[in-house]
Enzyme design. Sequence first.
Site, mmCIF file in Angstrom:
data_model
loop_
_atom_site.group_PDB
_atom_site.id
_atom_site.type_symbol
_atom_site.label_atom_id
_atom_site.label_comp_id
_atom_site.label_asym_id
_atom_site.label_seq_id
_atom_site.Cartn_x
_atom_site.Cartn_y
_atom_site.Cartn_z
ATOM 1 N N TYR A 1 2.004 -10.418 17.052
ATOM 2 C CA TYR A 1 2.548 -9.148 17.544
ATOM 3 C C TYR A 1 3.898 -9.323 18.217
ATOM 4 C CZ TYR A 1 -1.914 -7.243 16.197
ATOM 5 O OH TYR A 1 -2.995 -6.863 15.449
ATOM 6 N N GLY B 1 0.833 -1.206 0.000
ATOM 7 C CA GLY B 1 0.000 0.000 0.000
ATOM 8 C C GLY B 1 0.865 1.252 0.000
ATOM 9 N N ILE C 1 6.162 -11.358 17.136
ATOM 10 C CA ILE C 1 7.144 -11.459 16.048
ATOM 11 C C ILE C 1 7.391 -10.083 15.435
ATOM 12 C CG2 ILE C 1 7.532 -12.378 13.727
ATOM 13 C CD1 ILE C 1 6.077 -14.919 14.587
ATOM 14 N N ARG C 2 6.305 -9.347 15.182
ATOM 15 C CA ARG C 2 6.460 -8.042 14.519
ATOM 16 C C ARG C 2 7.260 -7.045 15.341
ATOM 17 N NH1 ARG C 2 1.155 -5.777 11.869
ATOM 18 N NH2 ARG C 2 1.485 -4.318 13.573
ATOM 19 N N THR D 1 7.805 -5.596 4.114
ATOM 20 C CA THR D 1 6.691 -6.504 4.340
ATOM 21 C C THR D 1 7.225 -7.732 5.005
ATOM 22 O OG1 THR D 1 5.368 -8.176 3.241
ATOM 23 C CG2 THR D 1 6.935 -7.042 1.877
ATOM 24 N N ILE D 2 6.713 -8.010 6.166
ATOM 25 C CA ILE D 2 7.199 -9.162 6.918
ATOM 26 C C ILE D 2 6.813 -10.458 6.197
ATOM 27 C CG2 ILE D 2 5.192 -9.499 8.401
ATOM 28 C CD1 ILE D 2 7.263 -9.626 10.763
ATOM 29 N N ASP D 3 5.743 -10.393 5.395
ATOM 30 C CA ASP D 3 5.224 -11.606 4.734
ATOM 31 C C ASP D 3 6.040 -12.040 3.517
ATOM 32 O OD1 ASP D 3 3.208 -11.171 6.523
ATOM 33 O OD2 ASP D 3 1.797 -10.385 5.045
#
Length: 436
Positions: A353, A192, A355-356, A219-221
């Site tokens: 949360y 985004g 992990i982030r 992006t963590i993904d």
Amino acid sequence: QNQRIRAQVSDQIVNDHGFVLEDVPHLTNFLPDLPSYPNPLQKSQAYAIVKKTFVSSEDAVAQNIVIQKDTPRGVHFRRAGPREKVYFKSDEVRACIVTCGGLCPGINTVIREIVCGLNYMYGVDNILGIEGGYRGFYSRNTTTLTPKVVNDIHKRGGTFLCTSRGGHDTNKIVDNIQDRGINQVYIIGGDGTQRGAALIYKEVEKRGLPIAVAGIPKTIDNDIAVIDKSFGFDTAVEEAQRAINAAHVEAESVENGVGIVKLMGRYSGFIAMFATLASRDVDCCLIPESPFYLEEGAGQEYVAQNMPGVDEKDASGNRLLLDIGLWLTQKIKDHFSEVRKMTINMKYIDPTYMIRAIPSNASDNIYCTLLAQSAVHGAMAGYTGFTVGPVNSKHAYIPIAHVTEATKKVKLTDRMWARLLASTNQPSFLNRSDNS
Ligand code: ATP
Ligand code: MG
């Protein structure tokens, strides 16, 4: 005239080497006749011993590294790195950094290294931090960033500059950039955010402003297309293993123990796939790309169908997905009590949360440094509207639109998913008879 020269350069690259160059815009293409200054790195001690300090603007990085017989050589990108001539004079640079979207390990390292890179390599000391995401451009205060201020921030998780969703107003943002006399904009964020960055770049171009816009993909993904992997992903996989280990220990220690871990990756299952491959404690890994079934129905689609009335969006307009983990936990519990008449010991862990929020690990820290320095070299050289990232392990400047076109997903037909299936010995869910 400059457009013509640029076209000729690109044509030449196609002719000489037989590939297509996916070019990033350069400020001189829109604003002709501006001078190029010698790169201050020519006098830098750090680069004094490097054999080839500067990257030629004709060096390219191939998107397809395996070239098969009789297939085209494919798209190439400009190689990232310092250029012999820079577009900006160091004392005329006024840079700003903004972070948007969700948290991801490594954001603070990127902020730190942009500040230190600009200052130590290019002698820039006019750097602003925009606080609280895109809306910070027009609704919040800014903070002055110096190497001293950011010295220790990489040891902390989160973002030193704070972040937000929503609030992207292109005109207001560009007005503000103009009012503040900013000429380099570094934007750290996910898909985004990069779409927003592309709009800012377009508006800047429309107004004919000499402002470089650089995106650093976050992006963590690991779902950003084209680039090898995103920063924070390695850290996330490592931390996810701790949750998997906890679930495994809990499940092993009791009678009829079942452990479920929900990992991030709303549309792309890379974290789940890699954490499973790394940990070896997982019996069955479910990812969004691979439809699965229990006795009936499938994953996310099934949850949505059976929990009507929930179709909310977040401030950025992203659809809020239902909690597949909770749904699955309930389904498994029901199955054992109703069908098998058994009581199970279910342990559900959602480490999202946790992990982030952690700081990035060693490998991500190194990676963040490369990303930040590449972005700084690119903006200083006058490139704009680009995202930086490794393509086949070589850092490149990629036109922003190229990375926002598609979301990267796990390909079930690639070898990695097959390796996972071989490692867990789980059903492939390709046909229902597997489920017995
Ligand atoms: P992540 O999904 O990894 O948390 P993201 O960057 O995708 O990161 P979003 O909340 O979707 O996170 O977007 C971040 C910012 O980008 C928000 O301020 C949002 O307003 C803006 N933005 C999102 N999509 C667009 C778009 N299509 N055009 C302009 N701005 C956008
Ligand atoms: Mg997103």
